[in-house]
Design a protein around this motif. Sequence first.
Motif, PDB file in Angstrom:
ATOM      1  N   ARG A 265       0.872  13.390   5.921  1.00  0.00           N
ATOM      2  CA  ARG A 265       0.451  12.032   5.603  1.00  0.00           C
ATOM      3  C   ARG A 265       0.383  11.893   4.089  1.00  0.00           C
ATOM      4  O   ARG A 265      -0.436  12.525   3.445  1.00  0.00           O
ATOM      5  N   VAL A 266       1.288  11.095   3.533  1.00  0.00           N
ATOM      6  CA  VAL A 266       1.312  10.983   2.069  1.00  0.00           C
ATOM      7  C   VAL A 266       0.467   9.819   1.581  1.00  0.00           C
ATOM      8  O   VAL A 266       0.057   9.789   0.430  1.00  0.00           O
ATOM      9  N   GLY A 267       0.194   8.836   2.439  1.00  0.00           N
ATOM     10  CA  GLY A 267      -0.629   7.707   2.013  1.00  0.00           C
ATOM     11  C   GLY A 267      -0.990   6.833   3.193  1.00  0.00           C
ATOM     12  O   GLY A 267      -0.561   7.075   4.330  1.00  0.00           O
ATOM     13  N   HIS A 268      -1.809   5.826   2.909  1.00  0.00           N
ATOM     14  CA  HIS A 268      -2.218   4.862   3.933  1.00  0.00           C
ATOM     15  C   HIS A 268      -2.225   3.486   3.294  1.00  0.00           C
ATOM     16  O   HIS A 268      -2.893   3.283   2.261  1.00  0.00           O
ATOM     17  N   VAL A 269      -1.514   2.542   3.889  1.00  0.00           N
ATOM     18  CA  VAL A 269      -1.544   1.164   3.399  1.00  0.00           C
ATOM     19  C   VAL A 269      -2.951   0.614   3.663  1.00  0.00           C
ATOM     20  O   VAL A 269      -3.501   0.814   4.751  1.00  0.00           O
ATOM     21  N   ILE A 270      -3.535  -0.054   2.667  1.00  0.00           N
ATOM     22  CA  ILE A 270      -4.898  -0.564   2.861  1.00  0.00           C
ATOM     23  C   ILE A 270      -4.878  -1.733   3.847  1.00  0.00           C
ATOM     24  O   ILE A 270      -3.868  -2.445   3.986  1.00  0.00           O
ATOM     25  N   THR A 271      -5.991  -1.916   4.535  1.00  0.00           N
ATOM     26  CA  THR A 271      -6.077  -2.950   5.577  1.00  0.00           C
ATOM     27  C   THR A 271      -5.690  -4.323   5.035  1.00  0.00           C
ATOM     28  O   THR A 271      -4.964  -5.074   5.677  1.00  0.00           O
ATOM     29  N   ARG A 272      -6.168  -4.634   3.849  1.00  0.00           N
ATOM     30  CA  ARG A 272      -5.921  -5.953   3.259  1.00  0.00           C
ATOM     31  C   ARG A 272      -4.418  -6.241   3.128  1.00  0.00           C
ATOM     32  O   ARG A 272      -3.983  -7.376   3.250  1.00  0.00           O
ATOM     33  N   ASP A 273      -3.623  -5.194   2.873  1.00  0.00           N
ATOM     34  CA  ASP A 273      -2.193  -5.404   2.623  1.00  0.00           C
ATOM     35  C   ASP A 273      -1.302  -5.142   3.837  1.00  0.00           C
ATOM     36  O   ASP A 273      -0.085  -5.324   3.760  1.00  0.00           O
TER      37      ASP A 273
END
Lengths: 323, 228
Positions: A265-273
């Motif tokens: 897992r390299v990242g997570h898109v934030i909920t807002r976006d």
Amino acid sequence: MSILIKKPGILTTIQDLGRVGYRRLGINPGGAMDRTAARLLNILLGNDENEAVVEMHFPAAEIFFEKNAVFAIGGADFSAELDGELIANWRPYFAEKGSTLRFTKKISGNRAYLTVCGGFKIERWLGSSSTNLAAKTGGKDGRPLAAGDHIPLSLQIKAKPRIRNCHISSNLIPYYRPFPTVRVIVGAEFPLLTKSSQGLLYVHDFVVSQNSNRMGFRLKGAPVELAEPFELLSSVASFGTIQLLPDGQLIVLMADHQTSGGYPRVGHVITRDLPLIAQLGPGDKVAFHLIEIDEAEALAAEFELELNFYRIGCKFQANSWQQ
Amino acid sequence: MAEKSPRIFPLGDSALTVEFGNVISEELNKNAIALAAHFDKNNFPGFIESVPAYASTTLFYDPFVVRKSFPKFFTAFDAVKHLAEAALENITADDTGTMRLVEIPIYFDSESSLDLEFVAASNNISSDEVIEIFLAKTYRVYMLGFLPGFSYMGEVDERITTPRRDTPRTVVPKGSVGIAGSQTGIYSLESPGGWQIIGRTDVEMFSPNAKEPCYLRPGDEVRFVTAK
């Protein structure tokens, strides 16, 4: 009485904000890809924000109103027409019994939503109206809507109500565009990438490939590399998780993602976006911008606060339609 | 509790993962299940659900509610991390509830055991030996994932471990029993998949309208027998 699906469109499904509490059984939440659109539309009509919505792609469905309804559309702009008259996103409209809603042209975005005041009558499975296509259950018989389907409405509207000039405030509507920069927080395996891949992730842009669907968007871009081979034991994944596939390409997990995964897992898109990425289609581009968890939370909190004010205003007006 | 303190990291802005390790181990899995069970019994404001995996537990929460309910903390993540750390002090790997032993009959006919010969050949033994070795063990259900009701079980005897297929099948029949490395699992639904299929069961692993939609639960023990 109901709405009648005259033409089904491509992958038209019943969704809500997802089915929570069953991930441990491998049952994923599913739900609307663009949850913000579904919430805003439901709130606009005075519904519970988790009320079922119709999610459409282009070409979208042709829908016949068998009874009076107050409805709203939003998310993608597919140039909607009610009995031939152009109608706008994010505003309530009255559809008289016998009228037809069509979507004529893809202007922007990839997923449009339809909500009706009072909601649709959908039998819930495990507490949710969302369609689980893999398990063939939930929503309308666990499948996309087909021509001839009737979706019953909960609310009886006798006469045309007075709909004032009301719409959703523009700072609540996501800034949809075909090449958004979406904010992400780092994933657990981000530090295991080579230094140059770490930098690359936030400098380059990525193209959404043809091989993208409600489960995930595969991205095409410069390959991202691990400093050393690494085997991750299957662990829980989430909507917005950016995984690194063995071929060096990235996948962003979307609403119908599997509950668990074994890719770094390299990242997570934030909920807002998430809505920004949820409205992309093949060929669109995306860039990532790294932020800290506190900023991601603050952005989510700011949105919820604004939504609360908005909810109060809408409820007041929607109550008058339901009388 | 495990001596080494687990790693806790955000899984996005609405979830965090407590990682006990990165290996298949009954001990780590018991910790994961116990921690998940702890939060089922001891909810906190904003808690959504807890999900155990092989050697980790993920807690999903509503950051807006957590921030309002725990104003002392800088972030919702910090607050939930603090709750998880406090819980880790109080749980033991034995808090995993009642253990169930489940027997599952399997067919090994040629139509059901698509990769049995391959598994046998790649381990230089006969198909009958593969079946015999496979049936001799009791397996632990480490987690459910991938599909509704798909069980990740282990560990198979090292004489029959086999890597996933190079090219996954586009359709694996429902009920297929597969091997992937030292893991074994049952396809609860027809699905694409890359596990080596050695048999098939008639037992419904996923029944959407049942009170408990999935036949197996994390922490169950499974014995396979030949279907008659």
